[in-house]
Design a protein around this motif. Structure first.
Motif, PDB file in Angstrom:
ATOM      1  N   ALA A  98      -6.132  -1.220 -19.006  1.00 55.80           N
ATOM      2  CA  ALA A  98      -5.951  -0.507 -20.256  1.00 55.80           C
ATOM      3  C   ALA A  98      -6.374   1.320 -20.015  1.00 55.80           C
ATOM      4  CB  ALA A  98      -6.609  -1.096 -21.403  1.00 55.80           C
ATOM      5  N   ALA A  99      -7.354   1.499 -19.384  1.00 57.09           N
ATOM      6  CA  ALA A  99      -7.962   2.880 -19.037  1.00 57.09           C
ATOM      7  C   ALA A  99      -6.857   3.578 -18.297  1.00 57.09           C
ATOM      8  CB  ALA A  99      -9.292   2.784 -18.754  1.00 57.09           C
ATOM      9  N   GLY A 100      -5.852   3.062 -17.450  1.00 55.09           N
ATOM     10  CA  GLY A 100      -4.981   3.462 -16.729  1.00 55.09           C
ATOM     11  C   GLY A 100      -5.202   3.276 -15.395  1.00 55.09           C
ATOM     12  N   GLU A 101      -6.101   2.638 -14.861  1.00 51.30           N
ATOM     13  CA  GLU A 101      -6.351   2.551 -13.577  1.00 51.30           C
ATOM     14  C   GLU A 101      -5.042   1.341 -12.892  1.00 51.30           C
ATOM     15  OE1 GLU A 101     -10.220   1.291 -11.235  1.00 51.30           O
ATOM     16  OE2 GLU A 101     -10.727   1.590 -13.213  1.00 51.30           O
ATOM     17  N   GLN A 102      -4.859   1.683 -11.533  1.00 53.77           N
ATOM     18  CA  GLN A 102      -3.625   1.033 -11.103  1.00 53.77           C
ATOM     19  C   GLN A 102      -4.100  -0.462 -10.555  1.00 53.77           C
ATOM     20  OE1 GLN A 102      -0.489   1.688 -11.041  1.00 53.77           O
ATOM     21  NE2 GLN A 102      -1.003   3.227 -12.594  1.00 53.77           N
ATOM     22  N   PRO A 103      -3.771  -1.579 -10.365  1.00 51.82           N
ATOM     23  CA  PRO A 103      -3.968  -2.736  -9.936  1.00 51.82           C
ATOM     24  C   PRO A 103      -4.739  -2.482  -8.277  1.00 51.82           C
ATOM     25  CG  PRO A 103      -2.051  -3.043 -10.949  1.00 51.82           C
ATOM     26  CD  PRO A 103      -2.376  -1.640 -11.033  1.00 51.82           C
ATOM     27  N   GLU A 104      -4.220  -1.776  -7.587  1.00 49.00           N
ATOM     28  CA  GLU A 104      -4.673  -1.658  -6.257  1.00 49.00           C
ATOM     29  C   GLU A 104      -6.006  -1.134  -6.224  1.00 49.00           C
ATOM     30  OE1 GLU A 104      -3.844  -3.388  -3.541  1.00 49.00           O
ATOM     31  OE2 GLU A 104      -2.409  -4.262  -4.991  1.00 49.00           O
ATOM     32  N   GLN A 105      -6.120  -0.126  -7.161  1.00 48.39           N
ATOM     33  CA  GLN A 105      -7.645   0.596  -7.273  1.00 48.39           C
ATOM     34  C   GLN A 105      -8.621  -0.555  -7.733  1.00 48.39           C
ATOM     35  OE1 GLN A 105      -6.443   3.406 -10.213  1.00 48.39           O
ATOM     36  NE2 GLN A 105      -6.777   5.365  -8.640  1.00 48.39           N
ATOM     37  N   ILE A 106      -8.249  -1.182  -8.612  1.00 52.60           N
ATOM     38  CA  ILE A 106      -9.251  -2.491  -9.023  1.00 52.60           C
ATOM     39  C   ILE A 106      -9.299  -3.379  -8.060  1.00 52.60           C
ATOM     40  CG2 ILE A 106      -9.293  -4.041 -10.898  1.00 52.60           C
ATOM     41  CD1 ILE A 106      -7.627  -2.440 -12.680  1.00 52.60           C
ATOM     42  N   ARG A 107      -8.419  -3.662  -7.284  1.00 52.76           N
ATOM     43  CA  ARG A 107      -8.568  -4.653  -6.106  1.00 52.76           C
ATOM     44  C   ARG A 107      -9.702  -3.906  -5.094  1.00 52.76           C
ATOM     45  NH1 ARG A 107      -5.801  -8.592  -4.694  1.00 52.76           N
ATOM     46  NH2 ARG A 107      -3.670  -8.002  -5.609  1.00 52.76           N
ATOM     47  N   ALA A 108      -9.046  -2.673  -4.857  1.00 48.53           N
ATOM     48  CA  ALA A 108     -10.303  -2.010  -3.923  1.00 48.53           C
ATOM     49  C   ALA A 108     -11.713  -2.170  -4.431  1.00 48.53           C
ATOM     50  CB  ALA A 108      -9.640  -0.554  -3.620  1.00 48.53           C
ATOM     51  N   TRP A 109     -12.089  -1.874  -5.821  1.00 48.07           N
ATOM     52  CA  TRP A 109     -13.288  -1.887  -6.116  1.00 48.07           C
ATOM     53  C   TRP A 109     -13.903  -3.228  -6.102  1.00 48.07           C
ATOM     54  CZ3 TRP A 109     -14.696  -4.442 -10.780  1.00 48.07           C
ATOM     55  CH2 TRP A 109     -16.150  -4.262 -11.389  1.00 48.07           C
ATOM     56  N   LEU A 110     -13.148  -4.147  -6.482  1.00 46.58           N
ATOM     57  CA  LEU A 110     -13.509  -5.727  -6.485  1.00 46.58           C
ATOM     58  C   LEU A 110     -13.723  -6.109  -4.898  1.00 46.58           C
ATOM     59  CD1 LEU A 110     -10.975  -7.322  -8.694  1.00 46.58           C
ATOM     60  CD2 LEU A 110     -13.618  -7.178  -9.007  1.00 46.58           C
ATOM     61  N   ILE A 111     -13.036  -5.678  -3.892  1.00 49.25           N
ATOM     62  CA  ILE A 111     -13.314  -5.857  -2.576  1.00 49.25           C
ATOM     63  C   ILE A 111     -14.541  -5.209  -2.183  1.00 49.25           C
ATOM     64  CG2 ILE A 111     -12.547  -5.524  -0.291  1.00 49.25           C
ATOM     65  CD1 ILE A 111      -9.789  -6.347  -1.244  1.00 49.25           C
ATOM     66  N   GLU A 112     -14.781  -3.890  -2.589  1.00 49.77           N
ATOM     67  CA  GLU A 112     -15.982  -3.278  -2.469  1.00 49.77           C
ATOM     68  C   GLU A 112     -17.196  -3.964  -2.821  1.00 49.77           C
ATOM     69  OE1 GLU A 112     -17.909   0.896  -3.774  1.00 49.77           O
ATOM     70  OE2 GLU A 112     -15.843   1.132  -2.925  1.00 49.77           O
ATOM     71  N   ARG A 113     -17.143  -4.465  -3.990  1.00 52.50           N
ATOM     72  CA  ARG A 113     -18.168  -5.033  -4.807  1.00 52.50           C
ATOM     73  C   ARG A 113     -18.485  -6.556  -4.290  1.00 52.50           C
ATOM     74  NH1 ARG A 113     -19.315  -4.903 -11.261  1.00 52.50           N
ATOM     75  NH2 ARG A 113     -21.414  -6.082 -11.069  1.00 52.50           N
ATOM     76  N   TYR A 114     -17.523  -7.319  -3.954  1.00 56.19           N
ATOM     77  CA  TYR A 114     -17.578  -8.546  -3.854  1.00 56.19           C
ATOM     78  C   TYR A 114     -17.231  -9.237  -2.263  1.00 56.19           C
ATOM     79  CZ  TYR A 114     -18.227  -9.319  -8.602  1.00 56.19           C
ATOM     80  OH  TYR A 114     -18.656  -9.082 -10.112  1.00 56.19           O
ATOM     81  N   GLY A 115     -16.581  -8.225  -1.630  1.00 53.01           N
ATOM     82  CA  GLY A 115     -16.369  -8.623  -0.212  1.00 53.01           C
ATOM     83  C   GLY A 115     -14.688  -8.851  -0.156  1.00 53.01           C
ATOM     84  N   ASP A 116     -14.113  -8.923   0.931  1.00 51.74           N
ATOM     85  CA  ASP A 116     -12.968  -9.431   1.357  1.00 51.74           C
ATOM     86  C   ASP A 116     -12.367 -10.723   0.636  1.00 51.74           C
ATOM     87  OD1 ASP A 116     -12.147  -6.851   2.615  1.00 51.74           O
ATOM     88  OD2 ASP A 116     -12.574  -7.647   4.581  1.00 51.74           O
ATOM     89  N   TRP A 117     -13.388 -11.507   0.632  1.00 55.14           N
ATOM     90  CA  TRP A 117     -13.137 -12.856   0.529  1.00 55.14           C
ATOM     91  C   TRP A 117     -12.686 -13.121  -1.075  1.00 55.14           C
ATOM     92  CZ3 TRP A 117     -15.377 -15.895  -3.420  1.00 55.14           C
ATOM     93  CH2 TRP A 117     -15.480 -17.238  -3.401  1.00 55.14           C
ATOM     94  N   ILE A 118     -12.814 -12.232  -1.802  1.00 56.10           N
ATOM     95  CA  ILE A 118     -12.728 -12.182  -3.309  1.00 56.10           C
ATOM     96  C   ILE A 118     -11.162 -12.097  -3.477  1.00 56.10           C
ATOM     97  CG2 ILE A 118     -12.736 -10.070  -3.930  1.00 56.10           C
ATOM     98  CD1 ILE A 118     -14.166 -11.134  -6.775  1.00 56.10           C
ATOM     99  N   SER A 119     -10.371 -11.569  -2.501  1.00 56.98           N
ATOM    100  CA  SER A 119      -8.979 -11.318  -2.687  1.00 56.98           C
ATOM    101  C   SER A 119      -8.157 -12.221  -2.003  1.00 56.98           C
ATOM    102  CB  SER A 119      -8.481  -9.946  -2.143  1.00 56.98           C
ATOM    103  OG  SER A 119      -6.970  -9.864  -2.252  1.00 56.98           O
ATOM    104  N   TYR A 120      -7.247 -13.124  -2.586  1.00 53.13           N
ATOM    105  CA  TYR A 120      -6.313 -14.068  -1.998  1.00 53.13           C
ATOM    106  C   TYR A 120      -5.328 -13.158  -1.091  1.00 53.13           C
ATOM    107  CZ  TYR A 120      -7.646 -18.125  -4.544  1.00 53.13           C
ATOM    108  OH  TYR A 120      -8.130 -19.200  -5.278  1.00 53.13           O
ATOM    109  N   ARG A 121      -4.889 -11.920  -1.321  1.00 46.68           N
ATOM    110  CA  ARG A 121      -4.121 -11.015  -0.549  1.00 46.68           C
ATOM    111  C   ARG A 121      -4.917 -10.749   0.522  1.00 46.68           C
ATOM    112  NH1 ARG A 121      -1.292  -6.432  -3.208  1.00 46.68           N
ATOM    113  NH2 ARG A 121      -0.575  -8.113  -4.647  1.00 46.68           N
ATOM    114  N   PRO A 122      -4.637 -11.230   1.974  1.00 52.11           N
ATOM    115  CA  PRO A 122      -5.329 -10.600   3.001  1.00 52.11           C
ATOM    116  C   PRO A 122      -5.012  -9.470   3.424  1.00 52.11           C
ATOM    117  CG  PRO A 122      -3.624 -12.355   3.710  1.00 52.11           C
ATOM    118  CD  PRO A 122      -3.313 -12.082   2.127  1.00 52.11           C
ATOM    119  N   THR A 123      -6.182  -8.579   4.183  1.00 54.33           N
ATOM    120  CA  THR A 123      -6.005  -7.412   4.517  1.00 54.33           C
ATOM    121  C   THR A 123      -5.726  -7.226   5.711  1.00 54.33           C
ATOM    122  OG1 THR A 123      -8.424  -7.181   4.853  1.00 54.33           O
ATOM    123  CG2 THR A 123      -7.437  -6.604   2.652  1.00 54.33           C
TER     124      THR A 123
END
Length: 137
Positions: A78-103
């Motif tokens: 809602a604040a205008g952030e893109q999904p990939e920016q949010i995914r990067a933030w989540l990966i930075e915070r919780y690690g690669d494991w949190i994403s079902y999309r492998p890097t």
């Protein structure tokens, strides 16, 4: 003896009082007003693993941690952030494991290459056997 009974009662009562009194996250179960933003948020939620459940996406999980993450994603979308920016933030915070999309980071290249190498090795073995059978026949 009274002290022992008191300590046992306290030990059994402690988990009952451990429930949180915090209200649920504002957008945990409430959709965004803009359908396009909600679609982006939901698509991202489907690719993020629940930290508590570990076998469900946060879109499917009923855990409070998943609700907090759903709310955080909706607020950021809602604040205008893109999904990939949010995914990067989540990966930075919780690690690669949190994403079902492998890097495809250099550290995971062996994992990506292993199936290809195994298939190639199997193909070489099969071709070798076929050639040996033709020679012996």
């Amino acid at each position: 003896m009274r002290r022992l009974v008191f300590l046992l009662a306290l030990a059994f009562a402690a988990p009952l009082t451990a429930q949180t009194a915090l209200p649920p996250a504002p957008y945990a179960n409430q959709q965004l007003a803009d359908p396009a933003q909600e679609r982006k948020a939901h698509e991202l939620m489907l690719t993020i693993r629940c930290v508590t459940c570990q076998s469900q996406s946060i879109a499917d999980s009923d855990a409070s941690m998943a609700a907090d993450l759903r709310s955080e994603i909706r607020v950021r979308i809602a604040a205008g952030e893109q999904p990939e920016q949010i995914r990067a933030w989540l990966i930075e915070r919780y690690g690669d494991w949190i994403s079902y999309r492998p890097t495809a980071e250099p550290i995971t290249w062996p994992l990506w290459a292993a199936p290809i190498l195994l298939l190639a090795g199997g193909g070489v073995l099969v071709l070798g056997r076929i050639r040996r059978r033709r020679r012996n026949a």
